[in-house]
Design a protein around this motif. Structure first.
Motif, short mmCIF file in Angstrom:
data_model
loop_
_atom_site.label_atom_id
_atom_site.label_comp_id
_atom_site.label_asym_id
_atom_site.label_seq_id
_atom_site.Cartn_x
_atom_site.Cartn_y
_atom_site.Cartn_z
N ASN A 69 6.66 4.17 -4.40
CA ASN A 69 6.20 2.79 -4.58
C ASN A 69 4.70 2.66 -4.31
OD1 ASN A 69 6.85 3.42 -1.87
ND2 ASN A 69 6.85 1.26 -1.33
N PRO A 70 3.85 3.11 -5.25
CA PRO A 70 2.41 2.88 -5.08
C PRO A 70 2.11 1.38 -5.00
CG PRO A 70 2.90 3.60 -7.33
CD PRO A 70 4.16 3.76 -6.53
N THR A 95 -11.60 3.43 -6.11
CA THR A 95 -10.87 3.93 -7.28
C THR A 95 -9.39 4.01 -6.96
OG1 THR A 95 -11.15 6.24 -6.58
CG2 THR A 95 -12.86 5.31 -8.02
N GLY A 96 -8.56 4.26 -7.97
CA GLY A 96 -7.13 4.31 -7.71
C GLY A 96 -6.36 5.04 -8.78
N ARG A 97 -5.11 5.38 -8.43
CA ARG A 97 -4.22 6.11 -9.32
C ARG A 97 -2.78 5.67 -9.04
NH1 ARG A 97 -8.36 8.29 -7.54
NH2 ARG A 97 -7.51 8.29 -5.43
N LYS A 98 -2.02 5.46 -10.08
CA LYS A 98 -0.60 5.11 -9.92
C LYS A 98 0.22 6.38 -10.16
CE LYS A 98 2.90 1.77 -11.38
NZ LYS A 98 3.26 0.72 -12.37
N GLU A 154 10.35 6.78 4.29
CA GLU A 154 9.25 5.87 4.63
C GLU A 154 8.73 5.20 3.36
OE1 GLU A 154 6.90 7.60 8.37
OE2 GLU A 154 6.93 9.02 6.72
N THR A 155 9.30 4.06 3.04
CA THR A 155 8.89 3.32 1.85
C THR A 155 8.29 1.97 2.20
OG1 THR A 155 11.15 2.49 1.58
CG2 THR A 155 10.56 4.48 0.34
#
Length: 466
Positions: free
Chosen positions: A396-397, A439-442, A457-458
């Motif tokens: 779950n990003p 910056t980011g990444r899914k 761990e979510t």
């Protein structure tokens, strides 16, 4: 919890599994006079031969500032709870307008026991103490637990048929991995540029470039595994010289390790560390292990450039291992994770709003899940994961604005959006790279999902609560 209570009460619990008898572990944990042998940040002078509840105990903390100050001004504490059947002992230290409670508990589990350590602060000084005393006492708990494991009589140990060499084994990830594997009964050796006193594994000094006596770290009657985490720290200014140093350090150490293990009995496993930052700033793209690596202008040199060279060095080397993995790790979250330091500083000063536009994806994984992924790759526990590229990332990003909202809620503070200017200026002052958070990444993992790996761990907020 009300906003007022957040500033007058704080509690944090650390835990670690130990492959040892619960009673044998408690025989040491329950004796506060022995605490300083394994929790180096704590030392107690126990009066009256520990007769039980009410026993007078003096806390003798180390440190050049807090240690002498505490010893000169603080009253004695006492044992406030002790229960042999529940394997529990509690110490309470009076503090200005409140108290600090330290609680240890040992729970029996299949194959060993779970050690739990709780710090609880009460009173008006809670906020100040939690960022100083509380944090220092909790830090490196897994390493302390590994020291404890080594103190327990060998007859009470449950051994694991594995010898694990960790290159770069004293950084944030490496030391937690080394300690966890020691506590589970593995034989563990770390390769490092310096030696750390009281570290609970054998340490070999190396420079990551030249062969030497350190290669004997791979000699063992048990199956031998290698986890390569070695490389220069990434929190550097974004200059061509620093980027070249980041890439070269990872390429050289990989080649050096391949040369050292090229002959003789094959390694059982080689886990080659990499990073999900290999995808650079990926916008809304959904990325798994089968996604292509960006090229051209989309490939940021300090991200794709460094990680791609790291992975290429591994794939081109003659790796002498039965099982081979490239483990692309996302941001590993834990209350003491390095990234949380500057983010918590922003939230606790009222600047914990979204960073940049706030829509950038934040891919992460909890420390306990990351450790479990490693144990699965080493085939020390199920499920079995096929060789190849694996993403160590929670399913779950989050968006950056969601991450900052969680941190604000934990801090009990409002937050002004910081835009890009403050993070960029702050990174310049601290000598780091603002693009790490702007910056980011899914990223997710289809490999772990298909293998049946279950994440524990979510809940991001619960994972980073300090």
């Amino acid at each position: 919890m009300s906003s007022t209570t957040k500033f007058t009460h704080w509690q944090r619990t650390e835990s670690q599994f130990l492959a040892a008898s619960a009673d044998a572990v408690y025989s040491i944990v329950g004796n506060l006079a022995q605490t300083g042998q394994w929790m180096k940040q704590l030392n107690f002078s126990v009066h009256d031969d520990q007769r039980g509840v009410g026993t007078k105990v003096d806390l003798l903390p180390p440190g050049k500032l807090f240690g002498p100050l505490h010893r000169a001004t603080a009253p004695s504490g006492s044992i406030t709870r002790r229960n042999q059947a529940a394997r529990l002992v509690e110490f309470t230290q009076p503090q200005p307008g409140g108290s600090m409670v330290l609680r240890w508990r040992v729970e029996e589990q299949t194959g060993g026991c779970l050690l739990l350590f709780t710090v609880e602060l009460n009173g008006p000084g809670t906020t100040a103490f939690k960022f100083t005393v509380g944090k220092d006492i909790c830090q490196d708990f897994s390493v302390a637990a590994a020291r404890l494991y080594r103190l327990v009589a060998h007859t009470a140990h449950i051994k694991l048929d594995a010898h694990v060499v960790i290159a770069g084994g004293r950084g944030f990830l490496g030391r937690n991995l080394a300690a966890d594997l020691v506590c589970r009964g593995a034989s563990v050796v770390v390769l490092s540029r310096t030696r750390e006193a009281d570290f609970p594994t054998e340490q070999y000094i190396w420079d990551g470039q030249h062969q030497g006596p350190w290669s004997s770290a791979f000699a063992s009657d048990r199956p031998v595994h290698l986890v390569n985490l070695a490389g220069e720290r990434v929190d550097k200014r974004n200059t061509p010289e620093n980027i070249a140093q980041l890439a070269d350090s990872r390429v050289r150490t990989t080649r050096t390790l391949a040369e050292a293990t090229a002959k003789g009995r094959p390694l059982a496993t080689w886990i080659q560390s990499s990073t999900t930052a290999i995808f650079s700033d990926a916008g809304e793209a959904e990325l798994t292990e089968s996604s292509p690596i960006p090229t051209g202008e989309r490939a940021l040199p300090e991200m794709t450039g460094v990680a791609a060279a790291w992975e290429k060095a591994f794939t081109q080397a003659q790796v002498n291992a039965q099982h081979q993995y490239i483990l692309r790790t996302s941001l590993v979250m834990h209350p003491d994770a390095p990234l949380l330091g500057p983010l918590n500083m922003l939230t606790n000063t009222g600047l914990g709003g979204k960073l940049g536009h706030g829509k950038q994806w934040f891919s992460w994984i909890g420390m306990e899940d990351w450790l479990r992924v490693i144990r699965c790759l080493l085939r020390l526990e199920p499920p079995e994961i096929p060789d190849g590229v694996v993403h160590a990332v929670a399913p779950n990003p989050l968006r950056n604005e969601e991450v900052m909202a969680s941190l604000r809620s934990l801090a009990g503070m409002p937050g002004l959006p910081t835009g890009s200017f403050i993070p960029t200026m702050g990174a310049a002052v601290m000598g780091t790279n603002a693009r790490v958070i702007l910056t980011g990444r899914k990223v997710t993992s289809e490999i772990l999902k298909d293998a049946g790996f279950t994440f524990e761990e979510t809940d991001f907020a619960a994972t980073v609560k300090h």
